[in-house]
Structures are given as C-alpha cells and as structure tokens.
Design a protein around this motif. Structure first.
Motif, PDB file in Angstrom:
ATOM      1  N   GLU A   1      -6.148  -7.593  -1.680  1.00 40.97           N
ATOM      2  CA  GLU A   1      -6.693  -6.777  -2.773  1.00 40.97           C
ATOM      3  C   GLU A   1      -5.613  -5.939  -3.446  1.00 40.97           C
ATOM      4  O   GLU A   1      -5.665  -5.685  -4.647  1.00 40.97           O
ATOM      5  N   THR A   2      -4.635  -5.499  -2.672  1.00 39.86           N
ATOM      6  CA  THR A   2      -3.544  -4.694  -3.243  1.00 39.86           C
ATOM      7  C   THR A   2      -2.804  -5.519  -4.293  1.00 39.86           C
ATOM      8  O   THR A   2      -2.468  -5.030  -5.377  1.00 39.86           O
TER       9      THR A   2
ATOM     10  N   ASP B   1      -4.056  -8.106  -5.907  1.00 41.07           N
ATOM     11  CA  ASP B   1      -5.002  -8.326  -7.001  1.00 41.07           C
ATOM     12  C   ASP B   1      -5.044  -7.110  -7.932  1.00 41.07           C
ATOM     13  O   ASP B   1      -4.925  -7.240  -9.164  1.00 41.07           O
ATOM     14  N   ASP B   2      -5.188  -5.923  -7.333  1.00 38.58           N
ATOM     15  CA  ASP B   2      -5.274  -4.693  -8.129  1.00 38.58           C
ATOM     16  C   ASP B   2      -4.004  -4.487  -8.950  1.00 38.58           C
ATOM     17  O   ASP B   2      -4.056  -4.084 -10.115  1.00 38.58           O
ATOM     18  N   PHE B   3      -2.858  -4.740  -8.347  1.00 35.93           N
ATOM     19  CA  PHE B   3      -1.581  -4.519  -9.053  1.00 35.93           C
ATOM     20  C   PHE B   3      -1.455  -5.485 -10.239  1.00 35.93           C
ATOM     21  O   PHE B   3      -1.033  -5.106 -11.326  1.00 35.93           O
TER      22      PHE B   3
ATOM     23  N   LEU C   1       2.940   1.689  -3.693  1.00 38.32           N
ATOM     24  CA  LEU C   1       2.198   1.754  -4.965  1.00 38.32           C
ATOM     25  C   LEU C   1       2.394   3.080  -5.680  1.00 38.32           C
ATOM     26  O   LEU C   1       2.435   3.134  -6.908  1.00 38.32           O
TER      27      LEU C   1
ATOM     28  N   LYS D   1      -3.939  -6.851 -11.856  1.00 36.67           N
ATOM     29  CA  LYS D   1      -4.916  -6.467 -12.891  1.00 36.67           C
ATOM     30  C   LYS D   1      -4.414  -5.264 -13.668  1.00 36.67           C
ATOM     31  O   LYS D   1      -4.536  -5.206 -14.889  1.00 36.67           O
ATOM     32  N   ARG D   2      -3.859  -4.284 -12.962  1.00 38.49           N
ATOM     33  CA  ARG D   2      -3.383  -3.055 -13.616  1.00 38.49           C
ATOM     34  C   ARG D   2      -2.266  -3.350 -14.614  1.00 38.49           C
ATOM     35  O   ARG D   2      -2.149  -2.708 -15.637  1.00 38.49           O
TER      36      ARG D   2
ATOM     37  N   GLU E   1      -1.668  -6.340 -16.208  1.00 40.05           N
ATOM     38  CA  GLU E   1      -2.019  -7.689 -16.655  1.00 40.05           C
ATOM     39  C   GLU E   1      -0.997  -8.250 -17.644  1.00 40.05           C
ATOM     40  O   GLU E   1      -0.598  -7.570 -18.606  1.00 40.05           O
TER      41      GLU E   1
ATOM     42  N   GLU F   1       0.837  -1.197   0.000  1.00 40.14           N
ATOM     43  CA  GLU F   1       0.000   0.000   0.000  1.00 40.14           C
ATOM     44  C   GLU F   1       0.880   1.259   0.000  1.00 40.14           C
ATOM     45  O   GLU F   1       0.539   2.258  -0.618  1.00 40.14           O
TER      46      GLU F   1
ATOM     47  N   ASN G   1       3.339   2.584  -9.453  1.00 40.05           N
ATOM     48  CA  ASN G   1       2.285   2.843 -10.439  1.00 40.05           C
ATOM     49  C   ASN G   1       2.433   4.193 -11.134  1.00 40.05           C
ATOM     50  O   ASN G   1       1.606   4.541 -11.972  1.00 40.05           O
TER      51      ASN G   1
ATOM     52  N   HIS H   1      -4.872 -15.657 -10.719  1.00 41.77           N
ATOM     53  CA  HIS H   1      -4.152 -15.062 -11.860  1.00 41.77           C
ATOM     54  C   HIS H   1      -3.266 -16.102 -12.554  1.00 41.77           C
ATOM     55  O   HIS H   1      -2.523 -15.762 -13.472  1.00 41.77           O
TER      56      HIS H   1
END
Ligand code: SF4
Ligand code: SF4
Length: 390
Positions: A176-177, A179-181, A140, A183-184, A186, A137, A144, A216
C-alpha cells in the motif's frame, strides 16, 4: 543477452548492480578496482547495458568507481542509474539538508548540490535512470515533504535533460505504501525497483507489490534476486531437491529463471563480485527460459522449507554503524546454520575473531534501525550468544 523495455528504452534483462563489487581484503568497503573493472568490462562485452549504483554504495566509492570505469566507453553505449539518498536525510533550516543514519556526520548540503555532486562523481551530464532511494514507511516524511519538494525538483532535472527516466526503489513493508506514493505523484515515475525473489514472494509481500506496480502500468527493476546470495547457496536438502530435476543447474540459475517468468520484470540486477558469477549469470540471460509451472511449485516448496530462516540479505548496511565493529551478517548466517542444521562455514568465535562473537554486542540497536529487512538484530545475537554458551 536478451532485452526488455522500460518507458520505450531497450534495457538488458540482466543489469550490473554496483553495491557488491570485489573489495580489497581487510579494508572495509574499499573497492578492488582492478577486479571490479574486469567485471564491468565483461558486462560491456557481453551485452549488459544497465549499470546501477547509489550515493552510498561502498561508502560513496561506487559512483566514483563507475565514473572512472565507464570513461573508456561512449556514453550512449550504456545506461547509468543512480539514487538520491533521501532515506538517510532530514530537513534542516534555510533549505539545508542534513544526513542521518549511515551518512550521519557528512556535512549539510542542499538537494541541488547533492544531485550535481552525483553527476560529477559519475563523470556524466545525465542519468538514464534516476531513483529516490528506498521509499518506505520511514522515509515518506522526507520524500513527501512539500517544502523539500524532491519529486518536483527531480522532474525539473528531467525537463532539463539531466535525468532521462525517473523511478524509485523501495523496501516498504506494505504494498500500500508503494500504491499511495504512486497515486500521490501520479505520472511522475516510470519504473519501480523492488526486492523480488521466490522467497520474498510471500515474506516481503512481493506478490502484492508486483500487482500494485502492474496496476500502475510500470515496469520493475529487481534487486536482491538471489537474496544477497542466500538463494545462490542453498542448504544441502533444498539443493538436492532442485538437482533431482536439473542436475547441472546452480541454485542461482533457478532463482533467476523464476524471475524471468514475471512479465513486469524488465531488469534483474545482480551484484556480481566475481568473474565466475557474471559469466554464469550472462549465460542464464542468453535467452528467456522461465521456470515451468512444476518447477515454480518446487521453488515454492523450497521457499516454504526456509521460512523460519532470518531473512538477512548480507547487504551490510548494519555493520557500518556498529560501535563494536561486529560482522552481523556472518553471525546471522551462523544463527541460521545452527537453527537449521546447516554447515557453519568455519564459524568459531574466539579471541582471534572478535568480530563474530555475539557476546560483544552491547544492544545499542543502531543496526536494527537501519536494517531494510527489519530484522531484530540484537535479539538474534542474544539468542546466538545463549546457543554458544549451551
Ligand atoms: S542484518 Fe539487515 S542490514 Fe544487516 S546485513 Fe542483514 S539484511 Fe543487511
Ligand atoms: S546492537 Fe549490537 S550488533 Fe547492533 S550495532 Fe549495537 S553493538 Fe552492534
């Protein structure tokens, strides 16, 4: 040694972590090169192929050591993994990056210069596995940032053959962090390194992290499989429970066998500081022997009986920036011992041992801001000081 696969590459199920190499007594993070070389040589002659390091391990000496230690082996006979320290960097002007936290004070650099410095230190043209260090967290914002474009830069290095497989390590609080990373970005990453052991299954939400990574379709490299030694050195009551079932097995072997039962786990890293440790661990990974359902339940019981313990992994990140040069993990071990009636391993803060006296803590908080386990260190030390006064 048995083997698994990451992205089609055969990897040894046990990997050598190079964060806890033997050190020269009284000289901080300085590696005892002779003893460390013995460990590397034992690993190479007993089937370990995965060697993990990072920019900042042993104050930056780990990559240098590994570069020299592996020189006598053909480059294709081992797999080298290192990490980009973006969790301790910030964007400056004109494309420059500055260092923060434990690396504060290092001269500003660029992403490209730092990556190539790592290649030089490791005396290699390419990394088999390369990771963003600790996507969390907090980090990021760096990882990002489209202007920094670190993921695109590393994908370009991959196209050029300087990285074979890209991944990231994570001490994120939430699954979730991760997961989000993923997905972003991919398709960018082929594996994830997480803290995983039978205690963190609940307290670090490791179960949810494993599920996310599995969704994933990626493999896992495990760090802190014995929680910085805590699970290799259980208090007597917990150890007695395990010995009642398998009298000859050490606590470390129980923890490692628990990991062998998780299908997504490809490599279990262990920071082995002595020959005895690597000899035992190599034996544990001779062939897969995962815990049975009943043994798994027993380990869950053991974990639950220790949930009140402060979850320090003795990584020592916090000690490097402490202005009072306090041995924080040793004091936390003493705190856990005092709270839970365990042995105190010679803990006796006095004038001769000022580094373990919690009363010297000035509460600056620099340690807590770096702790990957999010431990409220100053508060724990204050409580320990009060316990001592009593
Ligand atoms: S308190 Fe945190 S940073 Fe310090 S050794 Fe323990 S886990 Fe590592
Ligand atoms: S809060 Fe205490 S233990 Fe932590 S860095 Fe500051 S002086 Fe050291």
């Amino acid at each position: 040694m048995y083997y698994n696969e990451i992205a089609g590459v055969k990897v040894s199920a046990l990997g050598l972590g190079n964060m806890r190499l033997p050190k020269v007594e009284g000289q901080g993070e300085k590696i005892d090169r002779e003893k460390a070389q013995e460990i590397v040589d034992y690993a190479m002659s007993h089937g370990i192929t995965y060697f993990d390091t990072a920019y900042r391990y042993h104050g930056g000496e780990s990559e240098l050591f590994l570069g020299e230690a592996m020189k006598k082996y053909p480059r294709e006979s081992y797999l080298l993994a290192s990490k980009f320290p973006g969790h301790m960097m910030e964007k400056k002007e004109n494309g420059m990056m500055g260092f923060t936290s434990l690396l504060a004070g290092h001269p500003d650099t660029t992403v490209d210069a730092l990556f190539h410095e790592q290649l030089r230190k490791c005396q290699t043209d390419y990394f088999d596995f390369y990771l963003l260090h600790n996507v969390s967290e907090k980090s990021l914002v760096f990882y990002n940032d489209p202007e920094i474009g670190i993921v695109d830069y590393l994908l370009e290095q991959k196209r050029q053959g300087k990285i074979r497989h890209l991944g990231f390590s994570s001490h994120a609080v939430s699954a979730e962090t991760i997961d989000d990373f993923l997905k972003r970005h991919e398709g960018a990453f082929e594996f994830v390194q997480i803290q995983l052991n039978y205690m963190d299954w609940k307290i670090q939400d490791a179960k949810a992290k494993v599920e996310v990574i599995a969704r994933h379709g990626l493999k896992i490299v495990v760090m802190e499989g014995v929680r910085g030694g805590r699970l290799a050195n259980l208090p007597a009551p917990q150890m007695e429970k395990l010995q009642a079932v398998r009298p000859a097995d050490s606590a470390a072997r129980w923890a490692l066998r628990w990991l062998q039962g998780i299908p997504e786990v490809a490599v279990v890293l262990s920071g082995m500081s002595t020959l005895d440790q690597i000899v035992e661990n190599v034996e544990t990974f001779r062939e897969p022997n995962p815990v049975s359902p009943a043994e798994k339940e027993l380990l869950q019981e053991v974990a639950e009986s220790m949930l009140s313990w402060v979850p320090c992994t003795a990584c020592r990140y916090c000690t490097e920036g402490c202005p009072m040069e306090l041995d924080i993990p040793r004091m936390i071990a003493a705190y856990n011992g005092l709270k839970n009636g365990d042995h105190m391993a010679g803990y006796k803060p006095d004038e001769a041992q000022p580094s373990i006296d919690p009363r010297r803590c000035i509460g600056c908080g620099s340690c807590a801001s770096i702790c990957p386990q999010n431990i409220r260190i100053p508060e724990i030390l204050q409580e320990l000081a009060q316990m001592l006064t009593k």
